[in-house]
Design a protein around this motif. Structure first.
Motif, PDB file in Angstrom:
ATOM      1  N   SER A  56       0.814  -1.222   0.000  1.00  9.36           N
ATOM      2  CA  SER A  56       0.000   0.000   0.000  1.00  9.36           C
ATOM      3  C   SER A  56       0.849   1.275   0.000  1.00  9.36           C
ATOM      4  N   SER A  57       2.164   1.125   0.220  1.00 10.91           N
ATOM      5  CA  SER A  57       3.019   2.320   0.259  1.00 10.91           C
ATOM      6  C   SER A  57       3.663   2.615  -1.098  1.00 10.91           C
ATOM      7  N   LEU A  58       3.486   1.733  -2.069  1.00 10.58           N
ATOM      8  CA  LEU A  58       4.123   1.952  -3.379  1.00 10.58           C
ATOM      9  C   LEU A  58       3.491   3.152  -4.078  1.00 10.58           C
ATOM     10  N   THR A  59       4.323   3.937  -4.732  1.00  8.39           N
ATOM     11  CA  THR A  59       3.805   5.042  -5.532  1.00  8.39           C
ATOM     12  C   THR A  59       3.391   4.478  -6.890  1.00  8.39           C
ATOM     13  N   LYS A  60       2.152   4.725  -7.248  1.00  2.87           N
ATOM     14  CA  LYS A  60       1.615   4.192  -8.508  1.00  2.87           C
ATOM     15  C   LYS A  60       2.498   4.579  -9.703  1.00  2.87           C
ATOM     16  N   GLU A  61       2.680   3.648 -10.596  1.00  3.76           N
ATOM     17  CA  GLU A  61       3.384   3.863 -11.866  1.00  3.76           C
ATOM     18  C   GLU A  61       4.829   4.340 -11.706  1.00  3.76           C
ATOM     19  N   ILE A  65      13.433  -0.834  -8.364  1.00  2.59           N
ATOM     20  CA  ILE A  65      14.377  -1.892  -8.737  1.00  2.59           C
ATOM     21  C   ILE A  65      14.854  -2.635  -7.490  1.00  2.59           C
ATOM     22  N   PHE A  66      14.867  -3.963  -7.598  1.00  6.82           N
ATOM     23  CA  PHE A  66      15.521  -4.803  -6.588  1.00  6.82           C
ATOM     24  C   PHE A  66      16.302  -5.878  -7.317  1.00  6.82           C
ATOM     25  N   ASN A  67      17.397  -6.290  -6.753  1.00  2.53           N
ATOM     26  CA  ASN A  67      18.212  -7.318  -7.399  1.00  2.53           C
ATOM     27  C   ASN A  67      17.800  -8.695  -6.895  1.00  2.53           C
ATOM     28  N   TYR A  68      17.416  -9.567  -7.833  1.00  2.23           N
ATOM     29  CA  TYR A  68      16.893 -10.885  -7.498  1.00  2.23           C
ATOM     30  C   TYR A  68      16.893 -11.728  -8.779  1.00  2.23           C
ATOM     31  N   PRO A  69      17.120 -13.002  -8.747  1.00  9.34           N
ATOM     32  CA  PRO A  69      17.531 -13.804  -7.602  1.00  9.34           C
ATOM     33  C   PRO A  69      19.025 -13.736  -7.327  1.00  9.34           C
ATOM     34  N   HIS A  70      19.772 -13.124  -8.258  1.00 12.09           N
ATOM     35  CA  HIS A  70      21.214 -12.979  -8.068  1.00 12.09           C
ATOM     36  C   HIS A  70      21.527 -11.541  -7.628  1.00 12.09           C
ATOM     37  N   ALA A  71      22.679 -11.365  -7.029  1.00 15.31           N
ATOM     38  CA  ALA A  71      23.053 -10.043  -6.506  1.00 15.31           C
ATOM     39  C   ALA A  71      23.104  -8.991  -7.603  1.00 15.31           C
ATOM     40  N   SER A  72      23.306  -9.413  -8.866  1.00 15.16           N
ATOM     41  CA  SER A  72      23.486  -8.437  -9.950  1.00 15.16           C
ATOM     42  C   SER A  72      22.367  -8.466 -10.987  1.00 15.16           C
ATOM     43  N   THR A  73      21.290  -9.194 -10.729  1.00 21.82           N
ATOM     44  CA  THR A  73      20.219  -9.253 -11.744  1.00 21.82           C
ATOM     45  C   THR A  73      19.048  -8.345 -11.316  1.00 21.82           C
ATOM     46  N   PRO A  74      18.907  -7.186 -11.999  1.00 14.99           N
ATOM     47  CA  PRO A  74      17.893  -6.216 -11.588  1.00 14.99           C
ATOM     48  C   PRO A  74      16.492  -6.608 -12.019  1.00 14.99           C
ATOM     49  N   CYS A  75      15.552  -6.388 -11.119  1.00 18.30           N
ATOM     50  CA  CYS A  75      14.133  -6.646 -11.401  1.00 18.30           C
ATOM     51  C   CYS A  75      13.357  -5.357 -11.152  1.00 18.30           C
ATOM     52  N   MET A  76      12.273  -5.211 -11.907  1.00 13.78           N
ATOM     53  CA  MET A  76      11.476  -3.981 -11.814  1.00 13.78           C
ATOM     54  C   MET A  76      10.100  -4.295 -11.221  1.00 13.78           C
ATOM     55  N   LEU A  77       9.764  -3.552 -10.184  1.00 17.26           N
ATOM     56  CA  LEU A  77       8.463  -3.676  -9.517  1.00 17.26           C
ATOM     57  C   LEU A  77       7.642  -2.443  -9.871  1.00 17.26           C
ATOM     58  N   VAL A  78       6.406  -2.639 -10.291  1.00 13.55           N
ATOM     59  CA  VAL A  78       5.544  -1.498 -10.633  1.00 13.55           C
ATOM     60  C   VAL A  78       4.139  -1.753 -10.094  1.00 13.55           C
ATOM     61  N   ASP A  79       3.547  -0.712  -9.517  1.00 15.55           N
ATOM     62  CA  ASP A  79       2.124  -0.763  -9.153  1.00 15.55           C
ATOM     63  C   ASP A  79       1.374  -0.072 -10.296  1.00 15.55           C
ATOM     64  N   LEU A  80       0.732  -0.883 -11.116  1.00 14.86           N
ATOM     65  CA  LEU A  80       0.082  -0.377 -12.332  1.00 14.86           C
ATOM     66  C   LEU A  80      -1.207   0.383 -12.004  1.00 14.86           C
ATOM     67  N   PRO A  81      -1.668   1.225 -12.910  1.00 19.33           N
ATOM     68  CA  PRO A  81      -2.874   2.024 -12.630  1.00 19.33           C
ATOM     69  C   PRO A  81      -4.162   1.209 -12.621  1.00 19.33           C
ATOM     70  N   GLU A  82      -4.155   0.069 -13.309  1.00 21.65           N
ATOM     71  CA  GLU A  82      -5.376  -0.752 -13.372  1.00 21.65           C
ATOM     72  C   GLU A  82      -5.039  -2.220 -13.114  1.00 21.65           C
ATOM     73  N   PRO A  83      -6.056  -2.994 -12.705  1.00 22.34           N
ATOM     74  CA  PRO A  83      -5.815  -4.434 -12.498  1.00 22.34           C
ATOM     75  C   PRO A  83      -5.302  -5.096 -13.775  1.00 22.34           C
ATOM     76  N   THR A  84      -4.444  -6.068 -13.597  1.00 24.50           N
ATOM     77  CA  THR A  84      -3.930  -6.793 -14.766  1.00 24.50           C
ATOM     78  C   THR A  84      -4.940  -7.851 -15.195  1.00 24.50           C
ATOM     79  N   SER A  85      -4.701  -8.402 -16.355  1.00 29.42           N
ATOM     80  CA  SER A  85      -5.442  -9.595 -16.760  1.00 29.42           C
ATOM     81  C   SER A  85      -4.856 -10.785 -16.007  1.00 29.42           C
ATOM     82  N   ASN A  86      -5.589 -11.876 -15.988  1.00 30.45           N
ATOM     83  CA  ASN A  86      -5.127 -13.087 -15.286  1.00 30.45           C
ATOM     84  C   ASN A  86      -4.887 -14.224 -16.270  1.00 30.45           C
TER      85      ASN A  86
END
Ligand code: FES
Length: 243
Positions: A56-61, A65-86
């Motif tokens: 609930s603390s994420l700023t929308k859009e 970045i967090f590195n996972y599963p390796h120390a040097s592999t960057p991943c992007m986390l985004v809180d999108l404006p609308e629900p995704t498809s499933n």
């Protein structure tokens, strides 16, 4: 847990059937190397001070970045404006089909992807990032709408609302998805990667760059455990280049 433990061999042949519901169809690989789902240690996303990041603390859009599963592999986390498809069916570059389950969180808007472009593995570094999320009120020349992830190295566009399917550009397969969940206390956890493995190629192709930032290959490839520091992309890198 070893990724091969998720597959059972039928009749002693090299045909492997996924025991995980994220994957559909049959995977063919003598050594399991093209499996579409790999589990890694479950880690919690935390801020720079080590405090748990709450969904609930994420700023929308805003791309984080967090590195996972390796120390040097960057991943992007985004809180999108609308629900995704499933339950989106995705296809890897070699034709394997698999299912992306959709966004998480109370509105199913939170997604995470490996921020390594599947075209030529462009990724954020401390110096710059050619890959970013383009918010809905911003423009990109890579595609005729925004709310998408763009790699401006060669203008690949990915749709994060449908498993990062390729919309346009040079990429031929989706970004790898990070398997994440939001717990009942609103904390966010990562536990696996979905999609064709690109890490081996990444560690080979960017050996010199990773040496510069992580000193030794073993440190760059070290698996992240317990927690992963998560910061806005604008803090992770000095310059975001987006066309
Ligand atoms: S490396 Fe991303 S589009 Fe070429």
């Amino acid at each position: 847990m070893e990724r091969r433990s998720f597959f059972k061999i039928l009749g002693g042949t090299a045909t492997l059937v996924a025991a995980n519901p994220l994957i559909v169809g049959t995977l063919y690989a003598a050594d399991g190397s093209n499996s579409m789902y790999r589990t890694y240690g479950k880690v919690q996303l935390v801020d720079e001070s080590g405090k748990a990041i709450l969904a609930s603390s994420l700023t929308k859009e805003t791309p984080y970045i967090f590195n996972y599963p390796h120390a040097s592999t960057p991943c992007m986390l985004v809180d999108l404006p609308e629900p995704t498809s499933n339950d989106i069916e995705l296809v890897s570059a070699n034709g394997d089909k698999y299912i992306w389950k959709g966004g998480v969180g109370k509105d199913r808007t939170i997604v995470a992807y490996v921020a390594i472009c599947t075209h030529q593995l462009t990724h954020p570094t401390k110096n710059n990032s050619f890959i970013t999320y383009v918010a809905k009120d911003k423009k990109t020349v890579a595609y005729d709408r925004s709310g998408i992830i763009v790699c401006s190295a060669h203008m690949s566009a990915y749709d994060p609302a449908v498993g990062c399917k390729v919309l346009g550009g040079a990429a031929t397969q989706p970004l790898n998805a990070v398997v994440i969940e939001v717990a009942s206390d609103d904390t966010i956890w990562a536990s696996g990667i979905l999609g064709m493995d690109i890490f081996h190629e990444y560690f080979t192709d960017f050996k010199d760059e990773l040496k510069e930032f992580y000193k030794k290959p073993a440190l760059a490839q070290k698996l992240v455990s317990v927690s992963a520091k998560t910061v806005p992309l604008s803090k992770y890198t000095k310059e975001i280049i987006q066309y």
